[in-house]
Scaffold this motif. Sequence first.
Motif, PDB file in Angstrom:
ATOM      1  N   ALA A   1      16.472  30.448  72.313  1.00  0.00           N
ATOM      2  CA  ALA A   1      16.771  29.226  73.055  1.00  0.00           C
ATOM      3  C   ALA A   1      15.790  28.108  72.700  1.00  0.00           C
ATOM      4  O   ALA A   1      16.182  26.954  72.517  1.00  0.00           O
ATOM      5  CB  ALA A   1      16.741  29.509  74.557  1.00  0.00           C
ATOM      6  N   LEU A   2      14.505  28.452  72.574  1.00  0.00           N
ATOM      7  CA  LEU A   2      13.495  27.445  72.248  1.00  0.00           C
ATOM      8  C   LEU A   2      13.678  26.878  70.839  1.00  0.00           C
ATOM      9  O   LEU A   2      13.451  25.688  70.604  1.00  0.00           O
ATOM     10  CB  LEU A   2      12.095  28.047  72.377  1.00  0.00           C
ATOM     11  N   LEU A   3      14.079  27.721  69.906  1.00  0.00           N
ATOM     12  CA  LEU A   3      14.196  27.285  68.518  1.00  0.00           C
ATOM     13  C   LEU A   3      15.417  26.402  68.268  1.00  0.00           C
ATOM     14  O   LEU A   3      15.549  25.824  67.188  1.00  0.00           O
ATOM     15  CB  LEU A   3      14.212  28.498  67.584  1.00  0.00           C
ATOM     16  N   ARG A   4      16.272  26.274  69.237  1.00  0.00           N
ATOM     17  CA  ARG A   4      17.417  25.366  69.098  1.00  0.00           C
ATOM     18  C   ARG A   4      17.030  23.932  69.458  1.00  0.00           C
ATOM     19  O   ARG A   4      17.888  23.061  69.562  1.00  0.00           O
ATOM     20  CB  ARG A   4      18.574  25.840  69.963  1.00  0.00           C
ATOM     21  N   ASP A   5      15.728  23.678  69.640  1.00  0.00           N
ATOM     22  CA  ASP A   5      15.218  22.356  69.972  1.00  0.00           C
ATOM     23  C   ASP A   5      15.907  21.786  71.212  1.00  0.00           C
ATOM     24  O   ASP A   5      16.485  20.695  71.181  1.00  0.00           O
ATOM     25  CB  ASP A   5      15.392  21.401  68.778  1.00  0.00           C
TER      26      ASP A   5
END
Length: 200
Positions: free
Chosen positions: A140-144
């Motif tokens: 979820a975090l890496l999807r900006d």
Amino acid sequence: MSFEIDVARRLGEVEVALSLVAGPGLTVLFGPSGVGKTSVLNMVAGLLRPDRGRIVVNGRVLFDAATRIDLSPEARRAGYVFQEPRLFPHRRVRGNLLYGASDEYGLAPVAAMLGIGHLLDRWPRTLSGGEARRVAIGRALLRDPAFLLLDEPLSSLDRARRDEIMAAIERVRDAAGLPILMVTHDPEEAERLATRIIRV
């Protein structure tokens, strides 16, 4: 202000309604199962359309029934962590983390923050429940995302795994700089993690 939510939606015989204004940090929607907390998350994410109301996150209008604004889920840029990790079984952890990411730039710092760097070459079926939850948060975090939605992220975990995930959420809360809206019915989770608690 981070979240400005004033929504209502009829689901069968029940109307789910919530009005809140919450500043930065981690806001917990706290209450028993079945009162519509997850439905509120789905309305904020754009997965469930309110019958009426308005949703604003970080000053950006995501939904406004009066002016007919209704951004698509993709346009809302929510990082959504569901009750179940929902990892792709045919992708290793690295592939799961990078699914939807624009590049690999953030992989190393996110993996370090969540303590999952040593898992990158593992298959999802080999992960513990706590490891899988941390990978789901990392994805979820890496999807900006512009904000995070966490739906009972500690459900069905034993005590050790719950402590592990609570520590990971604390690190995200303190380091990522994102507004977070989390659902739980557990008072210990709410007290430990919340910047503020909204009783539903």
